[in-house]
Design a protein around this motif. Structure first.
Motif, short mmCIF file in Angstrom:
data_model
loop_
_atom_site.label_atom_id
_atom_site.label_comp_id
_atom_site.label_asym_id
_atom_site.label_seq_id
_atom_site.Cartn_x
_atom_site.Cartn_y
_atom_site.Cartn_z
N VAL A 183 0.82 -1.22 0.00
CA VAL A 183 0.00 0.00 0.00
C VAL A 183 0.85 1.27 0.00
O VAL A 183 0.31 2.37 0.01
N GLY A 184 2.18 1.13 0.00
CA GLY A 184 3.03 2.29 -0.18
C GLY A 184 2.85 2.80 -1.59
O GLY A 184 2.57 2.04 -2.52
N LYS A 185 3.01 4.11 -1.78
CA LYS A 185 2.75 4.68 -3.10
C LYS A 185 3.64 4.04 -4.15
O LYS A 185 4.83 3.83 -3.92
N GLY A 186 3.07 3.76 -5.28
CA GLY A 186 3.83 3.16 -6.36
C GLY A 186 2.94 2.97 -7.57
O GLY A 186 1.73 3.18 -7.52
N ARG A 187 3.53 2.52 -8.66
CA ARG A 187 2.78 2.34 -9.90
C ARG A 187 2.20 0.93 -9.95
O ARG A 187 2.76 -0.03 -9.42
N ILE A 188 1.05 0.82 -10.60
CA ILE A 188 0.37 -0.45 -10.80
C ILE A 188 0.10 -0.60 -12.29
O ILE A 188 -0.43 0.32 -12.93
N VAL A 189 0.47 -1.74 -12.84
CA VAL A 189 0.17 -2.04 -14.24
C VAL A 189 -0.82 -3.20 -14.26
O VAL A 189 -0.51 -4.30 -13.81
N GLU A 190 -2.03 -2.93 -14.74
CA GLU A 190 -3.03 -3.99 -14.88
C GLU A 190 -3.09 -4.48 -16.31
O GLU A 190 -2.57 -3.83 -17.23
N ASP A 250 1.40 13.75 -11.27
CA ASP A 250 2.85 13.81 -11.09
C ASP A 250 3.39 12.64 -10.28
O ASP A 250 4.52 12.69 -9.78
N ASN A 251 2.61 11.57 -10.14
CA ASN A 251 3.08 10.42 -9.36
C ASN A 251 4.33 9.78 -9.94
O ASN A 251 5.09 9.13 -9.23
N GLU A 252 4.55 9.96 -11.23
CA GLU A 252 5.68 9.31 -11.90
C GLU A 252 6.85 10.27 -12.10
O GLU A 252 7.77 9.97 -12.85
N PHE A 253 6.80 11.43 -11.44
CA PHE A 253 7.85 12.43 -11.61
C PHE A 253 8.58 12.65 -10.29
O PHE A 253 8.05 12.39 -9.21
N PHE A 254 9.80 13.15 -10.38
CA PHE A 254 10.53 13.54 -9.19
C PHE A 254 9.89 14.78 -8.58
O PHE A 254 9.20 15.54 -9.26
N ASN A 309 -6.40 7.48 5.90
CA ASN A 309 -6.53 6.03 5.88
C ASN A 309 -6.53 5.47 4.45
O ASN A 309 -6.78 4.28 4.24
N MET A 310 -6.23 6.33 3.46
CA MET A 310 -6.11 5.89 2.07
C MET A 310 -4.96 6.65 1.41
O MET A 310 -4.55 7.72 1.89
N ASN A 311 -4.46 6.12 0.31
CA ASN A 311 -3.54 6.88 -0.53
C ASN A 311 -3.76 6.53 -1.99
O ASN A 311 -4.51 5.60 -2.33
N THR A 312 -3.13 7.29 -2.86
CA THR A 312 -3.34 7.13 -4.30
C THR A 312 -2.15 6.43 -4.95
O THR A 312 -1.01 6.58 -4.50
N HIS A 313 -2.43 5.70 -6.01
CA HIS A 313 -1.41 5.02 -6.79
C HIS A 313 -1.62 5.36 -8.26
O HIS A 313 -2.76 5.44 -8.73
N SER A 314 -0.54 5.55 -8.97
CA SER A 314 -0.64 5.69 -10.42
C SER A 314 -0.92 4.31 -11.01
O SER A 314 -0.31 3.32 -10.60
N ILE A 315 -1.85 4.25 -11.95
CA ILE A 315 -2.23 2.97 -12.52
C ILE A 315 -2.29 3.07 -14.04
O ILE A 315 -2.70 4.10 -14.60
N HIS A 362 -2.72 2.06 -21.52
CA HIS A 362 -1.50 2.60 -22.12
C HIS A 362 -0.42 2.67 -21.06
O HIS A 362 -0.64 2.34 -19.89
N ARG A 363 0.78 3.14 -21.46
CA ARG A 363 1.90 3.24 -20.53
C ARG A 363 2.51 4.64 -20.52
O ARG A 363 3.67 4.82 -20.21
N ASP A 364 1.72 5.64 -20.87
CA ASP A 364 2.21 7.02 -20.92
C ASP A 364 2.26 7.57 -19.49
O ASP A 364 1.21 7.78 -18.87
N PRO A 365 3.46 7.83 -18.93
CA PRO A 365 3.56 8.29 -17.53
C PRO A 365 2.97 9.66 -17.29
O PRO A 365 2.73 10.04 -16.14
N ARG A 366 2.74 10.42 -18.35
CA ARG A 366 2.15 11.76 -18.18
C ARG A 366 0.65 11.69 -17.93
O ARG A 366 0.05 12.65 -17.45
N LEU A 367 0.03 10.55 -18.29
CA LEU A 367 -1.43 10.46 -18.28
C LEU A 367 -1.90 9.22 -17.52
O LEU A 367 -2.88 8.58 -17.91
#
Length: 285
Positions: free
Chosen positions: A102-109, A189-193, A221-227, A231-236
């Motif tokens: 549940v730590g912030k990170g990217r998810i690829v489904e 901006d989850n995928e950016f420094f 009690n919640m957090n967000t993840h980039s998913i 597609h695999r465009d980190p900007r979107l």
């Protein structure tokens, strides 16, 4: 606009009567919630449903935003993904569909071209949340959301959706709406420094779902993840919201609006009413 709160029993009963009419407007909106039951409770005031708000289940894109491209790869698995599958090279979910880390990170489904089927264990967010929720009015915090069932750690609660706009447009809208406390902007901006700026943001002010009403907490009690699904465009990337711990029935669902904020370096905006023991007293941006 200054809110007039009930001062007598008669005013309170009148507010309740008015609220019944207002709740019906929300109920009509929430009929469009895909696969999710949402009720409404307001015993505080007679604030109406937001004007010009449209309930959507998926992001919409402004004309200035490029449409995401097709995925670079897809799997040939059948009857669910298996070991060695490129999509599921990192195991995101357990057998019950809860997020493992549940730590912030990217998810690829798995995406729309994958052969694994709708019941694949790697298709949680795209199948939608089944969590029963209630939109509830609070005295100092406005609208918030509580869960009507206990949630285990890692449960997918909602996707943050709205209108995807450029950063320039987000800054324009933010400058206009922030003085009224009406900003619902979430930078992609989850995928950016931390030192980098995102190209796009999601604005849920006029188009969004139940996640638009999640309140801030300094101890959320919640957090967000980039998913990534289509597609695999980190900007979107899309934004999925998961429970970070066990959440009791009737507990308010919260996220940290500014998890990277540092007092003295970030701008104070509104007073914080989250009530957490580690409350920062202000929301920072």
């Amino acid at each position: 606009m200054e809110i007039e709160y009930p001062k007598t029993l008669a005013e309170y009963l009148l507010a309740l009567e008015n609220n019944r009419a207002n709740v019906s407007k929300f109920n009509r909106l929430f009929q469009y919630a895909k696969g999710q039951s949402i009720s409404v409770l307001n015993t505080v005031d007679d604030v109406d449903c937001p004007e010009d708000f449209t309930y959507i289940n998926h992001n919409i894109y402004s004309d200035e935003v490029p449409r995401p491209c097709t995925p670079m790869f897809w799997c040939e698995c059948t009857n669910g993904c298996h070991e060695g599958c490129e999509c599921a090279s990192e195991t995101n979910y357990n057998k019950d569909g809860r997020l493992i880390s549940v730590g912030k990170g990217r998810i690829v489904e798995c995406g729309p071209l994958c052969k694994c089927g709708d019941e694949c264990i790697n298709r949680v967010v795209q199948n939608g949340s089944k969590v029963e929720l209630e939109l509830r009015r609070y005295l100092h915090k406005g609208w918030g959301v509580v869960t009507k069932s206990p949630l285990k750690k890692g449960t997918f609660v909602a996707e943050y959706v709205g209108e995807v706009i450029t950063t320039d447009e987000a800054e324009r809208r933010g400058f206009k709406d922030k003085p009224q406390g009406l900003t619902y902007l979430y930078d992609l901006d989850n995928e950016f420094f931390a030192s980098d700026c995102s190209d796009f943001s999601i604005d849920a002010k006029t188009h969004g779902n139940i996640s638009r009403f999640f309140n801030h907490s300094c101890n959320p009690n919640m957090n967000t993840h980039s998913i990534y699904i289509e597609h695999r465009d980190p900007r979107l990337h899309r934004l999925a919201i998961f429970a970070t711990r066990y959440i009791r029935i009737g507990e308010e669902l919260t996220i940290d609006y500014s998890p990277g904020a540092v007092e003295g370096e970030s701008v104070k905006t509104d007073p914080c009413h989250c009530g957490a023991t580690n409350c920062r007293k202000f929301m920072f941006f």
